[in-house]
Design a protein around this motif. Structure first.
Motif, PDB file in Angstrom:
ATOM      1  N   ILE A   1      48.833  25.994  -6.208  1.00  0.00           N
ATOM      2  CA  ILE A   1      47.888  27.017  -6.651  1.00  0.00           C
ATOM      3  C   ILE A   1      47.597  27.909  -5.453  1.00  0.00           C
ATOM      4  O   ILE A   1      47.138  27.415  -4.415  1.00  0.00           O
ATOM      5  CB  ILE A   1      46.596  26.381  -7.202  1.00  0.00           C
TER       6      ILE A   1
ATOM      7  N   SER B   1      37.401  30.013 -13.361  1.00  0.00           N
ATOM      8  CA  SER B   1      38.209  29.241 -14.303  1.00  0.00           C
ATOM      9  C   SER B   1      38.052  27.758 -14.041  1.00  0.00           C
ATOM     10  O   SER B   1      37.607  27.336 -12.982  1.00  0.00           O
ATOM     11  CB  SER B   1      39.698  29.593 -14.162  1.00  0.00           C
TER      12      SER B   1
ATOM     13  N   ASP C   1      46.957  27.799   0.480  1.00  0.00           N
ATOM     14  CA  ASP C   1      47.343  27.356  -0.859  1.00  0.00           C
ATOM     15  C   ASP C   1      46.864  25.929  -1.086  1.00  0.00           C
ATOM     16  O   ASP C   1      46.730  25.143  -0.158  1.00  0.00           O
ATOM     17  CB  ASP C   1      48.859  27.396  -1.038  1.00  0.00           C
TER      18      ASP C   1
ATOM     19  N   GLY D   1      38.499  32.758  -8.565  1.00  0.00           N
ATOM     20  CA  GLY D   1      39.864  33.235  -8.423  1.00  0.00           C
ATOM     21  C   GLY D   1      39.866  34.737  -8.274  1.00  0.00           C
ATOM     22  O   GLY D   1      38.892  35.414  -8.621  1.00  0.00           O
ATOM     23  N   SER D   2      40.962  35.261  -7.755  1.00  0.00           N
ATOM     24  CA  SER D   2      41.070  36.702  -7.578  1.00  0.00           C
ATOM     25  C   SER D   2      42.524  37.122  -7.634  1.00  0.00           C
ATOM     26  O   SER D   2      43.389  36.488  -7.046  1.00  0.00           O
ATOM     27  CB  SER D   2      40.468  37.121  -6.236  1.00  0.00           C
ATOM     28  N   GLY D   3      42.757  38.209  -8.339  1.00  0.00           N
ATOM     29  CA  GLY D   3      44.088  38.801  -8.399  1.00  0.00           C
ATOM     30  C   GLY D   3      44.148  40.094  -7.621  1.00  0.00           C
ATOM     31  O   GLY D   3      45.144  40.785  -7.622  1.00  0.00           O
TER      32      GLY D   3
ATOM     33  N   TYR E   1      45.059  27.482 -16.378  1.00  0.00           N
ATOM     34  CA  TYR E   1      43.702  27.980 -16.190  1.00  0.00           C
ATOM     35  C   TYR E   1      43.060  28.039 -17.575  1.00  0.00           C
ATOM     36  O   TYR E   1      43.654  28.559 -18.518  1.00  0.00           O
ATOM     37  CB  TYR E   1      43.704  29.395 -15.603  1.00  0.00           C
TER      38      TYR E   1
ATOM     39  N   ARG F   1      43.902  32.220  -3.483  1.00  0.00           N
ATOM     40  CA  ARG F   1      42.998  33.068  -4.268  1.00  0.00           C
ATOM     41  C   ARG F   1      42.915  32.617  -5.727  1.00  0.00           C
ATOM     42  O   ARG F   1      42.104  33.113  -6.485  1.00  0.00           O
ATOM     43  CB  ARG F   1      43.433  34.531  -4.183  1.00  0.00           C
ATOM     44  N   GLY F   2      43.710  31.636  -6.117  1.00  0.00           N
ATOM     45  CA  GLY F   2      43.640  31.091  -7.467  1.00  0.00           C
ATOM     46  C   GLY F   2      42.677  29.921  -7.587  1.00  0.00           C
ATOM     47  O   GLY F   2      42.402  29.448  -8.691  1.00  0.00           O
TER      48      GLY F   2
ATOM     49  N   GLN G   1      51.879  30.014 -17.045  1.00  0.00           N
ATOM     50  CA  GLN G   1      51.487  31.370 -17.406  1.00  0.00           C
ATOM     51  C   GLN G   1      52.306  31.765 -18.620  1.00  0.00           C
ATOM     52  O   GLN G   1      53.420  31.281 -18.813  1.00  0.00           O
ATOM     53  CB  GLN G   1      51.741  32.333 -16.254  1.00  0.00           C
TER      54      GLN G   1
ATOM     55  N   THR H   1      38.326  30.697 -18.754  1.00  0.00           N
ATOM     56  CA  THR H   1      38.271  31.763 -17.749  1.00  0.00           C
ATOM     57  C   THR H   1      37.257  32.833 -18.130  1.00  0.00           C
ATOM     58  O   THR H   1      37.229  33.314 -19.265  1.00  0.00           O
ATOM     59  CB  THR H   1      39.663  32.398 -17.566  1.00  0.00           C
TER      60      THR H   1
ATOM     61  N   GLN I   1      36.608  36.451 -16.944  1.00  0.00           N
ATOM     62  CA  GLN I   1      37.241  37.528 -16.181  1.00  0.00           C
ATOM     63  C   GLN I   1      36.197  38.534 -15.719  1.00  0.00           C
ATOM     64  O   GLN I   1      35.377  38.982 -16.508  1.00  0.00           O
ATOM     65  CB  GLN I   1      38.304  38.219 -17.048  1.00  0.00           C
TER      66      GLN I   1
END
Length: 189
Positions: A120, A146, A104, A136-138, A157, A123-124, A54, A160, A162
């Motif tokens: 990972i 992604s 995970d 994926g979700s934040g 990633y 939710r990734g 990241q 992507t 979004q």
């Protein structure tokens, strides 16, 4: 029946790894070998544990054994299921483990003689597709689609989208899912 399943699974793993290993540039051996992965999966060899890259995060990595990842202090995890799949489309397969607790994924990638492990969060990487894309979700209002890229000991990633619209979700939903296999102690023997 259990032995037949274990044998079939081991054969599938061997063939998948062999196919990926022989598909490098010019037909030269360039990918992982069955033994490299088996040693890591049986905690007989360490791998380099890293986070998904990241922006602004230093990511040096540390040598780990799978048994230590599964039994990390207060938290104890098990392997629920796995798949062997060319996640990044480079012709060499990765080994993906889905872990208990919160689902995970631990992704093992072979590069330049080393095996790297990338944790990972569930939710990734949900609903993994055969083209290497995953949902994926934040959070409630933060979703994405992604793909994953491995390079120089990193995982990122990429490509992507979004907060995709309904048409993109519909197209993503029609893609073929990656097949996951139940894990047992005998699976990799």
């Amino acid at each position: 029946m259990k032995r037949l399943f274990a044998f079939t699974l081991a054969l599938a793993l061997t063939l998948s790894l062999a196919a990926g290993a022989a598909s490098g540039a010019g037909g030269q051996f360039s990918g992982p070998t069955k033994d490299n992965f088996l040693k890591v999966l049986h905690s007989k060899a360490a791998f380099i544990m890293k986070d998904v890259e990241q922006e602004g995060v230093k990511n040096k990595g540390k040598l780990m054994f799978l048994k230590n990842v599964l039994n990390d202090g207060e938290d104890s995890r098990t392997i629920e299921q796995f798949t062997v799949f060319d996640l990044d489309g480079d012709g060499a397969p990765e080994v993906l483990l889905e872990l208990s607790m919160n689902g995970d994924r631990l992704v093992f990638h072979f590069e330049k003689g080393e095996i790297y492990g990338f944790m990972i969060p569930y939710r990734g990487m949900t609903d993994l597709k055969r083209d290497g894309s995953a949902d994926g979700s934040g959070g409630a209002d933060d979703s994405s689609i992604s793909k994953f890229q491995f390079k120089d000991g990193t995982c990122k990633y990429v490509d992507t989208i979004q907060n995709p619209g309904a048409a993109v979700w519909e197209k993503q939903g029609k893609k073929e899912n990656v097949e996951w296999y139940p894990y047992s102690q005998d699976t990799f023997d």
